[in-house]
Motif scaffolding. Sequence first.
Motif, PDB file in Angstrom:
ATOM      1  N   HIS A   1      30.686  34.987  40.167  1.00  0.00           N
ATOM      2  CA  HIS A   1      30.587  36.446  40.280  1.00  0.00           C
ATOM      3  C   HIS A   1      29.606  36.767  41.400  1.00  0.00           C
ATOM      4  N   LEU A   2      30.124  37.302  42.503  1.00  0.00           N
ATOM      5  CA  LEU A   2      29.310  37.574  43.687  1.00  0.00           C
ATOM      6  C   LEU A   2      28.867  39.029  43.703  1.00  0.00           C
ATOM      7  N   MET A   3      27.532  39.199  43.819  1.00  0.00           N
ATOM      8  CA  MET A   3      26.930  40.529  43.737  1.00  0.00           C
ATOM      9  C   MET A   3      26.078  40.809  44.964  1.00  0.00           C
ATOM     10  N   GLY A   4      25.754  42.078  45.133  1.00  0.00           N
ATOM     11  CA  GLY A   4      24.858  42.499  46.205  1.00  0.00           C
ATOM     12  C   GLY A   4      25.202  43.903  46.636  1.00  0.00           C
ATOM     13  N   PRO A   5      24.226  44.822  46.687  1.00  0.00           N
ATOM     14  CA  PRO A   5      24.510  46.212  47.049  1.00  0.00           C
ATOM     15  C   PRO A   5      25.070  46.337  48.462  1.00  0.00           C
ATOM     16  N   ASN A   6      26.230  46.985  48.557  1.00  0.00           N
ATOM     17  CA  ASN A   6      26.877  47.244  49.851  1.00  0.00           C
ATOM     18  C   ASN A   6      27.179  45.961  50.640  1.00  0.00           C
ATOM     19  N   LYS A   7      27.497  44.892  49.915  1.00  0.00           N
ATOM     20  CA  LYS A   7      27.803  43.615  50.567  1.00  0.00           C
ATOM     21  C   LYS A   7      29.262  43.199  50.351  1.00  0.00           C
ATOM     22  N   GLU A   8      30.133  44.166  50.121  1.00  0.00           N
ATOM     23  CA  GLU A   8      31.524  43.849  49.823  1.00  0.00           C
ATOM     24  C   GLU A   8      32.187  43.023  50.928  1.00  0.00           C
ATOM     25  N   GLU A   9      31.937  43.359  52.178  1.00  0.00           N
ATOM     26  CA  GLU A   9      32.564  42.628  53.278  1.00  0.00           C
ATOM     27  C   GLU A   9      32.033  41.199  53.358  1.00  0.00           C
TER      28      GLU A   9
ATOM     29  N   VAL B   1      35.743  49.029  49.238  1.00  0.00           N
ATOM     30  CA  VAL B   1      36.222  47.792  48.606  1.00  0.00           C
ATOM     31  C   VAL B   1      37.416  47.164  49.331  1.00  0.00           C
ATOM     32  N   LYS B   2      37.822  47.719  50.449  1.00  0.00           N
ATOM     33  CA  LYS B   2      39.058  47.272  51.091  1.00  0.00           C
ATOM     34  C   LYS B   2      39.043  45.786  51.437  1.00  0.00           C
ATOM     35  N   HIS B   3      37.880  45.233  51.774  1.00  0.00           N
ATOM     36  CA  HIS B   3      37.808  43.818  52.148  1.00  0.00           C
ATOM     37  C   HIS B   3      38.031  42.895  50.947  1.00  0.00           C
TER      38      HIS B   3
ATOM     39  N   PHE C   1      37.097  34.228  41.250  1.00  0.00           N
ATOM     40  CA  PHE C   1      36.003  34.881  41.974  1.00  0.00           C
ATOM     41  C   PHE C   1      36.037  36.374  41.648  1.00  0.00           C
ATOM     42  N   THR C   2      34.936  36.866  41.112  1.00  0.00           N
ATOM     43  CA  THR C   2      34.812  38.299  40.894  1.00  0.00           C
ATOM     44  C   THR C   2      33.719  38.833  41.819  1.00  0.00           C
ATOM     45  N   ALA C   3      33.849  40.108  42.155  1.00  0.00           N
ATOM     46  CA  ALA C   3      32.888  40.760  43.041  1.00  0.00           C
ATOM     47  C   ALA C   3      32.344  41.999  42.325  1.00  0.00           C
ATOM     48  N   GLU C   4      31.551  42.772  43.040  1.00  0.00           N
ATOM     49  CA  GLU C   4      30.928  43.928  42.417  1.00  0.00           C
ATOM     50  C   GLU C   4      30.822  45.065  43.419  1.00  0.00           C
ATOM     51  N   THR C   5      31.014  46.282  42.944  1.00  0.00           N
ATOM     52  CA  THR C   5      30.811  47.449  43.793  1.00  0.00           C
ATOM     53  C   THR C   5      30.165  48.554  42.977  1.00  0.00           C
TER      54      THR C   5
END
Length: 296
Positions: free
Chosen positions: A278-286, A37-39, A18-22
């Motif tokens: 790969h999970l994306m979305g502006p300001n959706k890190e949590e 990105v702490k979460h 699982f990858t994320a994006e910031t």
Amino acid sequence: MEYNSNLEKKLLEGEFVFTAETTPPDSTDQSILLEKVKHLKNTSDAINVTDSPGANVHMSALTASIILAQNDFEPILQLTVRDRNRIALQGDLIGASALGVHNILCLSGDDPKNGDQPETKAVNDIDSSELAAMAHLMKNKKEFPSGRKISPPPKLFIGGAEVPTEGKPNPEKIKKKINNGVNFFQTQYVFDNLVLKDYMKVLEDSGVLEKTFFIIGLGPFASAKSAKWMNDNLFGVEVPDKIIKRLDQAQDAKQESKIICLELIQQFREIKGVNGIHLMGPNKEEKISEIIKESK
């Protein structure tokens, strides 16, 4: 074998990743980035650091990636050819690897005309495929394109972007990217299990899947309106009407969107050749962290 990229190690060992994006902040305070990105710490396997998305400037993606690497995150540095010539890009590749950033994603970059400084001139000295080939040469031949030696060379895990389409992928184009040095692909958003199944089957039949890794793009919506906006404004994105209807009729659209993501992840896992999400979305890190935790 020792790996500099934990993402590469996990993919080679057959782990579903699982990858994320910031997006780096508009700030000189690194604590703001780390708070953002702490979460995702110990949740996502790697974090893409976007390179001035939408052609709007933010903290340098290279700098932000180094900050993450120095704080026990695994970054994927997005590098666009929009803003740098080949000399600058080669220097960034050396500098990134020297400071613990070994995953890169080679991209064209969004058109400056669509950003908040439309008078900006794009560089585009080389294209994203040439960037991947250049990184591959520096890594494997241990030299710059000029022929000068690099000792030691950068240790890179090289990514490219793809847009899944229904039965219409170009396997030869993807094979060319692989031959140029691309080790893995992260895709645009996909919200249709059947479209993805069809796409991956074409790649399987053409022998692509045995040569690389595919991490499929996905992400939560804020509302039905935001899903419709993505359909209208993001290249290669098609949110099915049935998903928009579910969001529209839901009492809590954000919760319904999370449920939709979890359902799609389970469906995508069953498709041959899908190596991760790969999970994306502006300001959706949590929110993305929650989705990853509930998917494992």
